[in-house]
Motif scaffolding. Sequence first.
Motif, PDB file in Angstrom:
ATOM      1  N   GLY A 121       0.810  -1.209   0.000  1.00 42.29           N
ATOM      2  CA  GLY A 121       0.000   0.000   0.000  1.00 42.29           C
ATOM      3  C   GLY A 121       0.841   1.256   0.000  1.00 42.29           C
ATOM      4  N   HIS A 126      -2.576   0.517   4.853  1.00 43.41           N
ATOM      5  CA  HIS A 126      -3.125   0.246   3.525  1.00 43.41           C
ATOM      6  C   HIS A 126      -2.634  -1.100   3.004  1.00 43.41           C
ATOM      7  CE1 HIS A 126      -3.528   1.715  -0.916  1.00 43.41           C
ATOM      8  NE2 HIS A 126      -4.606   1.093  -0.520  1.00 43.41           N
ATOM      9  N   LYS A 130      -4.711  -4.710   1.411  1.00 43.11           N
ATOM     10  CA  LYS A 130      -4.396  -4.931  -0.003  1.00 43.11           C
ATOM     11  C   LYS A 130      -3.849  -6.337  -0.228  1.00 43.11           C
ATOM     12  CE  LYS A 130      -2.824  -1.885  -3.493  1.00 43.11           C
ATOM     13  NZ  LYS A 130      -1.911  -0.865  -3.969  1.00 43.11           N
TER      14      LYS A 130
END
Lengths: 322, 139
Positions: A121, A126, A130
């Motif tokens: 990410g 993030h 992902k």
Amino acid sequence: MPAPLMAVPPEAAGAAPAAVDLKADFEASGLPEIFDQLDREMVGLAPIKQRLREIAALLLVDRARQRFGLAVGAPTLHMSFTGNPGTGKTTLALKMAAILHRLGYVRRGHLVTVTRDDLVGQYIGHTAPKTKEVLKRAAGGVLFIDEAYYLYRPENERDYGQESIEILLQVMENQRDDLVVILAGYADRMERFFQANPGFRSRVAHHIDFPDYGGEELLEIGERQLETMNYRFSPKAKAVFARYITLRRGQPHFANGRSIRNALDRARLRQASRLFQRADGPLSVDDLTVIEAEDILASRVFADMPTGDAPARDTPAGKEAP
Amino acid sequence: MRLTQGTFSFLPDLTDEQITAQVQYCIDQGWAVNIEFTDDPHPRNTYWDMWGLPMFDIRDAAGVMTELTACRKVYGDRYIRISGFDASHGWESVRLSFIVNRPANEPGFTLERQESEGRRVLYTTRAYSAQLPEGERYA
């Protein structure tokens, strides 16, 4: 596609059959078909085909052992494919997915190809979703991580790649029956990647190295590629293309199969413009399918030849050569 | 009182293996699989909270099961259901929906009778658990 055989529940030890016929198993698994296809479609790569057969044999024997109630360690099937660009790593990964599916070690047999972008990410928090998203998509199939070494960036301490690596390692260990991970990349950089991440090395059972193609193999690859596009070489063009390959291999940035494909694409371009410029009557099918020597000779590879025997070039060729 | 909503609700709770098989069926039909949860068991409550996004691009039930495990970790004390949404033209609706997780203790519903003008009676079902604010109901 025949159903994977693993779906048959392993019989209890008491009801074990007296003997197993590995040959029949092999036939029934639909593997011969895949290996035939492999031999037909992929030129060279003898050591790799050998290795694939070995892996398939191991898996078949494991399955036979299971039927007798003998101990079978759940096989670790994660692999690393190393080799120069264009040596067929991705193509083989696709085949690998099919083979593992036939053997029943992955349930669906689809291939999910990802690179660093898909896993890592851009900000804190993030990366994990992902990576998990990708793993979810790959469940039941094969996850192919191209250029895996980019996941690890030692020069940046705060790089999120490490987080992705940790999740991957955990899944590779705990969900071995859900997915198979194949890491791919150039040999030297993969070596450094494994050194920096010993966890990966120990979880990857099969390290497969892809050799570069020889000149003749490349020529054969070229011919096959043309065939699939409904083109063919004239006899003279074939000889010229063989020379082209020899020269091109000596140059930098040579990417094996991919370079051949690009060269052929450019040859098709030149063929088209040749036909266009000289067309003064109806063209036959032959005209449209044959690649002539001059289409290849116009390449810059020949122009850069230091020896003075560079062939005469067609007028429009200079512009087209890349 | 055991909540009976959706498919299979009069059967004993499905095992994970059975859930996997049902999810795989949804995937094979090309339906998007959703995980939803709620702590309001009222039958008219059609809007359950979604856990993540609908899963369109998954080929194998194992991916859904990891999400279900994650959802159970957080909302294990609530109702969780899995639904399969068929997006194909003419259907465009949920084709299969079944409960995969329920609270340990389900107090059930009360039936309220309201006497109005004449001899008319208005009926209301109210979940005992819904008397507490959301989030504290099955704690």
